[in-house]
Design a protein around this motif. Structure first.
Motif, short mmCIF file in Angstrom:
data_model
loop_
_atom_site.label_atom_id
_atom_site.label_comp_id
_atom_site.label_asym_id
_atom_site.label_seq_id
_atom_site.Cartn_x
_atom_site.Cartn_y
_atom_site.Cartn_z
N TYR A 209 0.83 -1.20 0.00
CA TYR A 209 0.00 0.00 0.00
C TYR A 209 0.86 1.25 0.00
O TYR A 209 1.93 1.28 0.60
CB TYR A 209 -0.91 0.03 1.23
N GLU A 210 0.37 2.28 -0.65
CA GLU A 210 1.01 3.60 -0.59
C GLU A 210 0.78 4.16 0.81
O GLU A 210 -0.19 3.79 1.47
CB GLU A 210 0.42 4.52 -1.66
N PRO A 211 1.62 5.08 1.26
CA PRO A 211 1.47 5.61 2.63
C PRO A 211 0.08 6.18 2.92
O PRO A 211 -0.44 6.00 4.02
CB PRO A 211 2.53 6.71 2.70
N GLU A 212 -0.55 6.84 1.96
CA GLU A 212 -1.88 7.42 2.22
C GLU A 212 -2.98 6.36 2.27
O GLU A 212 -4.06 6.61 2.80
CB GLU A 212 -2.22 8.50 1.19
N ARG B 85 -5.18 -3.04 7.42
CA ARG B 85 -4.77 -3.49 6.07
C ARG B 85 -3.42 -4.17 6.12
O ARG B 85 -3.19 -5.19 5.45
CB ARG B 85 -4.70 -2.30 5.11
N GLY B 86 -2.51 -3.63 6.88
CA GLY B 86 -1.19 -4.25 7.01
C GLY B 86 -1.26 -5.63 7.62
O GLY B 86 -0.56 -6.55 7.21
N GLN B 87 -2.13 -5.79 8.62
CA GLN B 87 -2.27 -7.09 9.26
C GLN B 87 -2.87 -8.13 8.33
O GLN B 87 -2.57 -9.32 8.44
CB GLN B 87 -3.13 -6.96 10.51
#
Length: 132
Positions: free
Chosen positions: A97-100, A106-108
């Motif tokens: 994912y992009e930072p924004e 989502r990371g999990q």
């Protein structure tokens, strides 16, 4: 795109010296931007020093024994944790994912559990196959 090796930031020498992003053991490092975090860092450092000194005392006040029975196993444990974390977050099916767009949830969801077998999953308290 060439494959890159993970940065070896598991070693306690990295966390103490803190190159390139700051020491994890110095309360006035650039990692800590408020007094609450600085206080937590100072408390954590005091606990680490107490543990290290206790190990030193229990090992007969021998630097050699402390290094052999405390520092080397601590470094190995850190290496294993970095390897497990790296493998859980690297796979061809993982979305980046992009930072924004990025959020913790989502990371999990982009974590891959891996089974190592040979009793290693149980030995490592299932951090390898039970993170998700």
């Amino acid at each position: 795109m060439s494959a890159q090796l993970p940065k070896q930031r598991w070693n306690p020498v990295y966390t103490v010296i803190g190159l390139p992003d700051g020491s994890h053991y110095w309360p006035f490092s650039r990692l800590f931007d408020n007094n609450i975090d600085r206080l937590k860092c100072a408390f954590s450092v005091a606990c680490c020093l107490i543990c290290g000194y206790t190990a030193y005392a229990l090992l007969g006040y021998s630097v050699y024994n402390w290094f052999k029975y405390y520092y080397i196993p601590l470094s190995f444990q850190g290496l294993v944790l970095v390897m497990v974390t790296y493998l859980q977050h690297k796979d061809v099916d993982i979305e980046v994912y992009e930072p924004e767009e990025w959020q913790f949830v989502r990371g999990q969801t982009q974590t891959i559990d891996r089974k190592y077998g040979f009793g290693l999953d149980t030995l490592m308290h299932h951090i390898t196959d039970g993170a998700v």
